[in-house]
Design an enzyme around this catalytic site. Sequence first.
Site: not given
Ligand code: PEP
Length: 257
Positions: A13, A15, A99, A101, A171, A177, A217
């Site tokens: 992803n 972003k 998501h 975000e 998630e 992040g 992460s």
């Molecule tokens: C995400 O954006 O779905 C995500 C898991 O980001 P990160 O791997 O940076 O935590």
Amino acid sequence: MNRRYRKTIIAGNWKMNKTLSETRAFAEEIKAVIGKPKWCEVVLCVPFVNIPAAVRMFKECRIAIGAENCHYESAGAYTGEVTAEMLKEVGVKYVIIGHSERRQYYNETDSTVNKKVHAAIEAGLYPIVCVGESLEQRELGVTMELITYQVKAALSGVSADKMRHVVIAYEPIWAIGTGKTATAEQAAEVCEAIRAVIRKLYGARVARAVTIQYGGSMNAKNAAELLAQPDIDGGLIGGASLKVPDFMQIIESANQE
Ligand code: PEP
């Protein structure tokens, strides 16, 4: 992972990262090293403007392209939005829906998530439906209730037959992040619970076949342990999907025979 019953999917992803020229540079770099991943599907979800070029650039190395969002209507006065059909027509295969975000900054709700899941399936896309709890919710001990609710709400009205198109991504918001990954046990526990919810809704056959990813992460170091959990069928990866060596190591963890 359980490759006997379901597909393993490693999805990046991106972003709001990477210009067109940076996307091209990534494509050149990964093309030189990726080979043909036999045991997993590799996806990159990229910003809208770079999608048509990305579809062409990554075709050769069999990386499917995903979008990071879509609208639930099929046309209309929604300035700045993009429909699922538009995505399908330019070669998109997957679309991330709900998501955290988008839920946090753009008023995405369980109801809009559900409408988008229907729109995506209708257009012939594979929605990657994100669910996950905040740190406060985890500490309150309501993770399982919340995830159950989010999964049920997202899938409301989706028939068993259409579930072949749906991917779920667990998630935990506190892990996105932040560099703070859920432990393999925490991630496995929730992914197993998600499969149990799907089993109750659709029966054992559908539940066994649905791909459930972990995201938060995930990186080159922790991917193998997370992917070794029987109910974790891949990853949705933010930061670590932006660098070829890191992303490749995750793909290799999923691609072991
Ligand atoms: C995400 O954006 O779905 C995500 C898991 O980001 P990160 O791997 O940076 O935590």
